[in-house]
Write an enzyme that holds these catalytic residues in place. Structure first.
Site, PDB file in Angstrom:
ATOM      1  N   GLU A 150      -2.310   8.112   8.213  1.00 43.87           N
ATOM      2  CA  GLU A 150      -0.588   7.808   8.325  1.00 43.87           C
ATOM      3  C   GLU A 150       0.065   8.836   9.962  1.00 43.87           C
ATOM      4  O   GLU A 150       0.498   8.658  10.747  1.00 43.87           O
ATOM      5  CB  GLU A 150      -0.112   8.612   7.517  1.00 43.87           C
ATOM      6  CG  GLU A 150      -0.133   7.943   6.123  1.00 43.87           C
ATOM      7  CD  GLU A 150       0.448   6.743   6.275  1.00 43.87           C
ATOM      8  OE1 GLU A 150       1.083   6.942   6.872  1.00 43.87           O
ATOM      9  OE2 GLU A 150      -0.287   5.605   5.153  1.00 43.87           O
ATOM     10  N   CYS A 205     -10.510   2.964   0.152  1.00 40.85           N
ATOM     11  CA  CYS A 205      -9.609   3.173  -0.089  1.00 40.85           C
ATOM     12  C   CYS A 205      -9.118   2.712   1.938  1.00 40.85           C
ATOM     13  O   CYS A 205      -9.767   2.807   3.016  1.00 40.85           O
ATOM     14  CB  CYS A 205      -9.773   5.273   0.678  1.00 40.85           C
ATOM     15  SG  CYS A 205      -7.839   5.384   0.981  1.00 40.85           S
ATOM     16  N   THR A 206      -8.079   2.026   1.585  1.00 39.28           N
ATOM     17  CA  THR A 206      -8.003   1.121   2.596  1.00 39.28           C
ATOM     18  C   THR A 206      -7.132   1.796   3.861  1.00 39.28           C
ATOM     19  O   THR A 206      -7.492   1.389   4.481  1.00 39.28           O
ATOM     20  CB  THR A 206      -7.028   0.290   2.059  1.00 39.28           C
ATOM     21  OG1 THR A 206      -5.219   0.599   1.769  1.00 39.28           O
ATOM     22  CG2 THR A 206      -6.891  -0.800   1.012  1.00 39.28           C
ATOM     23  N   HIS A 207      -7.312   2.974   3.697  1.00 41.11           N
ATOM     24  CA  HIS A 207      -6.683   4.054   5.350  1.00 41.11           C
ATOM     25  C   HIS A 207      -8.054   3.939   5.759  1.00 41.11           C
ATOM     26  O   HIS A 207      -8.140   4.071   7.216  1.00 41.11           O
ATOM     27  CB  HIS A 207      -6.580   4.955   4.676  1.00 41.11           C
ATOM     28  CG  HIS A 207      -4.458   4.917   4.665  1.00 41.11           C
ATOM     29  ND1 HIS A 207      -4.655   4.641   3.353  1.00 41.11           N
ATOM     30  CD2 HIS A 207      -3.769   5.465   4.787  1.00 41.11           C
ATOM     31  CE1 HIS A 207      -3.135   4.695   3.347  1.00 41.11           C
ATOM     32  NE2 HIS A 207      -2.453   5.739   4.247  1.00 41.11           N
ATOM     33  N   ASP A 262       1.136  -1.334   0.244  1.00 36.38           N
ATOM     34  CA  ASP A 262      -0.076   0.212  -0.589  1.00 36.38           C
ATOM     35  C   ASP A 262       0.972   1.218  -0.107  1.00 36.38           C
ATOM     36  O   ASP A 262       2.039   0.968  -0.143  1.00 36.38           O
ATOM     37  CB  ASP A 262      -0.165  -0.021   1.163  1.00 36.38           C
ATOM     38  CG  ASP A 262      -1.739   0.833   1.533  1.00 36.38           C
ATOM     39  OD1 ASP A 262      -2.131   1.667   0.919  1.00 36.38           O
ATOM     40  OD2 ASP A 262      -1.700   1.776   2.587  1.00 36.38           O
ATOM     41  N   SER A 263       0.252   2.467  -0.482  1.00 33.61           N
ATOM     42  CA  SER A 263       0.841   3.405   0.179  1.00 33.61           C
ATOM     43  C   SER A 263       1.643   3.874   1.093  1.00 33.61           C
ATOM     44  O   SER A 263       2.516   4.434   1.194  1.00 33.61           O
ATOM     45  CB  SER A 263       0.382   4.639   0.014  1.00 33.61           C
ATOM     46  OG  SER A 263      -0.471   4.746  -0.227  1.00 33.61           O
ATOM     47  N   CYS A 282      -4.124  -1.243  -1.795  1.00 32.06           N
ATOM     48  CA  CYS A 282      -3.810  -0.451  -2.078  1.00 32.06           C
ATOM     49  C   CYS A 282      -5.565  -0.033  -3.020  1.00 32.06           C
ATOM     50  O   CYS A 282      -5.612  -0.657  -4.714  1.00 32.06           O
ATOM     51  CB  CYS A 282      -3.083   0.880  -2.475  1.00 32.06           C
ATOM     52  SG  CYS A 282      -3.099   2.230  -3.197  1.00 32.06           S
ATOM     53  N   ASN A 283      -6.739   0.964  -3.257  1.00 31.54           N
ATOM     54  CA  ASN A 283      -7.364   0.974  -4.476  1.00 31.54           C
ATOM     55  C   ASN A 283      -7.013   1.581  -5.366  1.00 31.54           C
ATOM     56  O   ASN A 283      -7.452   1.189  -6.339  1.00 31.54           O
ATOM     57  CB  ASN A 283      -8.835   2.103  -4.082  1.00 31.54           C
ATOM     58  CG  ASN A 283      -9.478   0.521  -2.568  1.00 31.54           C
ATOM     59  OD1 ASN A 283     -10.268   0.493  -3.508  1.00 31.54           O
ATOM     60  ND2 ASN A 283      -9.286   0.768  -1.478  1.00 31.54           N
ATOM     61  N   THR A 284      -6.369   2.904  -5.043  1.00 30.84           N
ATOM     62  CA  THR A 284      -5.624   3.517  -5.820  1.00 30.84           C
ATOM     63  C   THR A 284      -5.269   3.310  -7.383  1.00 30.84           C
ATOM     64  O   THR A 284      -5.076   3.593  -8.542  1.00 30.84           O
ATOM     65  CB  THR A 284      -4.541   4.827  -5.649  1.00 30.84           C
ATOM     66  OG1 THR A 284      -5.618   5.734  -3.951  1.00 30.84           O
ATOM     67  CG2 THR A 284      -4.726   6.017  -6.231  1.00 30.84           C
ATOM     68  N   TYR A 313      -0.745   8.543  -2.339  1.00 28.44           N
ATOM     69  CA  TYR A 313      -0.817   8.031  -3.929  1.00 28.44           C
ATOM     70  C   TYR A 313      -2.123   8.565  -4.728  1.00 28.44           C
ATOM     71  O   TYR A 313      -1.782   9.243  -5.665  1.00 28.44           O
ATOM     72  CB  TYR A 313      -0.972   6.461  -4.257  1.00 28.44           C
ATOM     73  CG  TYR A 313       0.170   5.865  -3.515  1.00 28.44           C
ATOM     74  CD1 TYR A 313       1.150   5.548  -3.209  1.00 28.44           C
ATOM     75  CD2 TYR A 313       0.555   4.156  -4.116  1.00 28.44           C
ATOM     76  CE1 TYR A 313       2.734   4.918  -3.435  1.00 28.44           C
ATOM     77  CE2 TYR A 313       1.299   3.456  -4.356  1.00 28.44           C
ATOM     78  CZ  TYR A 313       2.731   3.883  -3.395  1.00 28.44           C
ATOM     79  OH  TYR A 313       4.266   2.816  -3.520  1.00 28.44           O
ATOM     80  N   GLY A 314      -3.349   9.168  -3.803  1.00 24.66           N
ATOM     81  CA  GLY A 314      -4.547   9.617  -4.055  1.00 24.66           C
ATOM     82  C   GLY A 314      -4.646  10.519  -4.860  1.00 24.66           C
ATOM     83  O   GLY A 314      -5.531  10.832  -5.707  1.00 24.66           O
TER      84      GLY A 314
END
Ligand code: DGL
Length: 268
Positions: free
Chosen positions: A152, A184-186, A10-11, A73-75, A42-43
């Site tokens: 983050e 979004c995985t966040h 992921d980012s 990561c969806n992006t 990344y988004g």
């Protein structure tokens, strides 16, 4: 039987929402995780840049001798899944298709809200996958870019997180949706805050569960699942700030992270 690890990237910290599900659903599997914390988010970046990053993340994970890759990561899934699937001879699972399946299972009104990064929202990836499953479903999309730095930073339980979520989400409620995909995985790290704003009538969808399920299916189909939990291990790599990753990651996973190492992703 194949005891090599699963590579997950992921980012940043968000992919841990998928790691958590893999740990629960596939306890026999080892995991090598890479969070691109030097280049998050990344988004907000172009498809070309995110695709280049995805290739580098996979090249690093392949060096760790992984047997399958999860693009947590969806992006990155939205921008590059087709390109990377064509380029590597290894099973690769993204998060968009599993997220779309989960959303279609949940909605009764055939109206789904989707929140994600600017990249995911503008890619059209969710509309495409959802309409393959059910062409009658209507969607309302909203980019929530500030959620990523909040997570983050480990600020998900703060007043700042609540105010930001209110600002982004209040307007989505009147749209007649009965499901909201945290695309979004966040975002599942903000699940409680998002849930409080959306209310009980709108069900939150976390694609992580379906992603781990899809991984399980692939591993079993190819007969490359691990049969013993004795050897399962978890390794974490980041491109910057391992100490912060460890702190926020342990808080989310509710277990100690013993190994976080910084690597130079630009080399790959
Ligand atoms: N966690 C990522 C996703 O699922 C991306 C967040 C970001 O780097 O912007 O889209």
């Amino acid at each position: 039987m194949d005891s090599r690890p699963i590579g997950v990237f992921d980012s940043g910290i968000g992919g841990l929402t998928v790691v958590k599900e893999i740990m629960e659903q596939l306890p026999n599997e080892s995991i090598v995780y890479f969070g691109d914390t030097a280049r998050v988010p990344y988004g907000t970046k172009s498809k070309e840049t995110v695709t280049k990053y995805s290739f580098q993340c996979i090249n690093f994970l392949l060096e760790k001798k992984v047997k399958a890759i999860v693009v947590a990561c969806n992006t990155a899934s939205a921008a590059s899944l087709d390109a990377i699937k064509q380029s590597y001879d290894i099973p690769i699972v993204g998060v968009v298709e599993p997220g779309a399946i989960a959303a279609c299972e949940v909605t009764k009104l055939n109206k789904i809200g989707i929140i994600g990064t600017e990249g995911t929202v503008s890619s059209g990836a969710y509309e495409k996958e959802i309409n393959i499953i059910n062409n009658d479903v209507k969607m309302v999309l909203k980019a929530c870019p500030l959620f990523v730095p909040i997570v983050e930073e480990g600020w998900q339980d703060t007043e700042i997180a609540k105010l930001t979520a209110k600002e982004y989400l209040e307007g989505l409620k009147g749209n007649g949706i009965d499901a909201l995909v945290m695309a979004c995985t966040h975002y599942p790290l903000l699940e409680q805050t998002i849930g409080e704003i959306m209310g009980e009538d709108i069900q939150l969808v976390n694609p992580a569960f379906e992603t781990a399920k899809a991984l399980k299916t692939v591993l079993h189909e190819l007969n490359i699942h691990s049969k013993s939990s004795k050897s399962s291990s978890y390794e974490f790599y980041v491109s910057d700030n391992p100490v912060k990753f460890k702190k926020v990651g342990e808080n989310f996973l509710k277990k100690p992270i013993s190994h976080v190492q910084k690597i130079d992703i630009e080399k790959y």
